[in-house]
Design an enzyme around this catalytic site. Sequence first.
Site, PDB file in Angstrom:
ATOM      1  N   THR A 231      -1.480  12.327   9.989  1.00  0.00           N
ATOM      2  CA  THR A 231      -0.613  13.379   9.439  1.00  0.00           C
ATOM      3  C   THR A 231      -0.400  13.247   7.929  1.00  0.00           C
ATOM      4  O   THR A 231      -0.359  12.138   7.397  1.00  0.00           O
ATOM      5  CB  THR A 231       0.764  13.408  10.145  1.00  0.00           C
ATOM      6  OG1 THR A 231       1.581  14.388   9.496  1.00  0.00           O
ATOM      7  CG2 THR A 231       1.479  12.072  10.099  1.00  0.00           C
ATOM      8  N   GLN A 232      -0.264  14.392   7.275  1.00  0.00           N
ATOM      9  CA  GLN A 232       0.070  14.393   5.843  1.00  0.00           C
ATOM     10  C   GLN A 232       1.536  14.007   5.623  1.00  0.00           C
ATOM     11  O   GLN A 232       1.940  13.713   4.501  1.00  0.00           O
ATOM     12  CB  GLN A 232      -0.177  15.784   5.240  1.00  0.00           C
ATOM     13  CG  GLN A 232      -1.630  16.166   5.176  1.00  0.00           C
ATOM     14  CD  GLN A 232      -1.859  17.587   4.670  1.00  0.00           C
ATOM     15  OE1 GLN A 232      -0.956  18.233   4.134  1.00  0.00           O
ATOM     16  NE2 GLN A 232      -3.061  18.078   4.836  1.00  0.00           N
ATOM     17  N   CYS A 233       2.331  14.073   6.704  1.00  0.00           N
ATOM     18  CA  CYS A 233       3.741  13.706   6.558  1.00  0.00           C
ATOM     19  C   CYS A 233       3.847  12.205   6.359  1.00  0.00           C
ATOM     20  O   CYS A 233       3.096  11.426   6.939  1.00  0.00           O
ATOM     21  CB  CYS A 233       4.534  14.082   7.803  1.00  0.00           C
ATOM     22  SG  CYS A 233       4.632  15.835   8.053  1.00  0.00           S
TER      23      CYS A 233
ATOM     24  N   ASP B 258      -7.657  -4.232 -12.905  1.00  0.00           N
ATOM     25  CA  ASP B 258      -6.649  -3.236 -12.572  1.00  0.00           C
ATOM     26  C   ASP B 258      -6.990  -2.856 -11.136  1.00  0.00           C
ATOM     27  O   ASP B 258      -8.164  -2.621 -10.810  1.00  0.00           O
ATOM     28  CB  ASP B 258      -6.798  -2.030 -13.512  1.00  0.00           C
ATOM     29  CG  ASP B 258      -5.728  -0.984 -13.282  1.00  0.00           C
ATOM     30  OD1 ASP B 258      -5.582  -0.519 -12.127  1.00  0.00           O
ATOM     31  OD2 ASP B 258      -5.053  -0.609 -14.243  1.00  0.00           O
ATOM     32  N   SER B 259      -5.998  -2.786 -10.265  1.00  0.00           N
ATOM     33  CA  SER B 259      -6.331  -2.620  -8.845  1.00  0.00           C
ATOM     34  C   SER B 259      -6.954  -1.265  -8.532  1.00  0.00           C
ATOM     35  O   SER B 259      -7.445  -1.056  -7.423  1.00  0.00           O
ATOM     36  CB  SER B 259      -5.109  -2.876  -7.961  1.00  0.00           C
ATOM     37  OG  SER B 259      -4.237  -1.781  -7.970  1.00  0.00           O
TER      38      SER B 259
ATOM     39  N   THR C 231      -0.696  -5.189 -12.966  1.00  0.00           N
ATOM     40  CA  THR C 231       0.303  -5.129 -14.035  1.00  0.00           C
ATOM     41  C   THR C 231       1.025  -6.452 -14.258  1.00  0.00           C
ATOM     42  O   THR C 231       1.307  -6.831 -15.394  1.00  0.00           O
ATOM     43  CB  THR C 231       1.349  -4.037 -13.704  1.00  0.00           C
ATOM     44  OG1 THR C 231       0.686  -2.781 -13.727  1.00  0.00           O
ATOM     45  CG2 THR C 231       2.489  -4.012 -14.689  1.00  0.00           C
TER      46      THR C 231
HETATM   47  N1  ASP Z   1      -2.724   0.091 -12.554  1.00  0.00           N
HETATM   48  C1  ASP Z   1      -2.011  -1.110 -12.160  1.00  0.00           C
HETATM   49  C2  ASP Z   1      -2.809  -1.763 -11.029  1.00  0.00           C
HETATM   50  O1  ASP Z   1      -2.769  -1.272  -9.940  1.00  0.00           O
HETATM   51  C3  ASP Z   1      -0.653  -0.760 -11.716  1.00  0.00           C
HETATM   52  C4  ASP Z   1       0.217  -1.903 -11.261  1.00  0.00           C
HETATM   53  O2  ASP Z   1      -0.208  -3.016 -11.046  1.00  0.00           O
HETATM   54  O3  ASP Z   1       1.434  -1.683 -11.105  1.00  0.00           O
HETATM   55  O4  ASP Z   1      -3.446  -2.766 -11.265  1.00  0.00           O
END
Ligand code: ASP
Length: 337
Positions: free
Chosen positions: A272-274, A59-60, A14
Amino acid sequence: MGKKKVYIAYTGGTIGMKPSSNGFVTERGYFTRQIESYPELYHSEMPEFELHEYEHLIDSADITPQDWYHISQDIESKFNDFDGFIVLHGTDTMAYTASALSFMFEDLSKPVIVTGSQIPWSEMRSDGKDNLVTSLVLAANYNIPEVGLFFHNRLYRGNRARKLDATGFYAYQSPNFPALVEVGTKIDVKYDLLLKDPEKMLRVRHIAPPKVVVLSLFPGFPSHILKSIFESDIQGLVLMTYGMGNAPSEDKEMLKLLEQASNKGVIIVNCTQCNKGIVDMNGYATGKALLNIGVINGFDMTPEATMTKLSYLLSCDLKIDEMKQLMQTSLRGELTV
Ligand code: ASP
């Protein structure tokens, strides 16, 4: 003494995105042009920096272990020329990348800080400016021999951080370990929490495409699904259990399938899911049932750290017993024992 120098690997995310009719997208050159005209980055107290924009900005959500390898090679090739390193990255999978890099860099002696933003740099209220400016200050001036994740005035150990808020600026937290640095009017580095300076030279390890599955239990979980999972070429399973590491002990089919897989050499880690707290399979009979069939303890590792550490160890050409032992040992401060 000359100015400190920081290398910035810009992978996408982003922070450098541009609005389009399909939502935010990456575009080559767009972010680089923006930061060239941002005066704070060229303030006399700022370090020198070199921004390397990757050819394929992503985009990651699209990140792969191949990209981790590329980032690690890139940093390794520049390691002697810079005082610190920043990886600009999307927030969605930032915790995975920070964890993966923490395991891939053995004997790291300089800061590698992964950061990004919730709002693009080009937008008026972007949080990217603070995140990048402070990351530059930290990477240049402080002896932090770790992969960290910087977000909203905190530097976290990379393999302890989690994205816990999809929209807030305080998007990351480190539920089981304090922040390494708190930034306010002063920069408070918690030196006693940092990993020790290494005695050896940096070595960079590869993470092969993971043959690992992360599976979250839920009431009514159809155990037969495990059968097809274990019939594949899977080598590791991160089992997301309840509370202190409990699973339904009355589901004999599930326990049998897990035991058979463990006997065959699949490494099954209890995570754990916690969000907070630590696995203790001796706490309840429902946890003990897993311990008895060879499931190993994930302690208080995040799911991201567990998955990347398991993939890393599976890429290291180790015996099963060694991997199990290392999985339950702190390698880069990722678990509390
Ligand atoms: N979808 C974007 C990414 O991970 C979200 C971000 O960067 O905040 O590249």
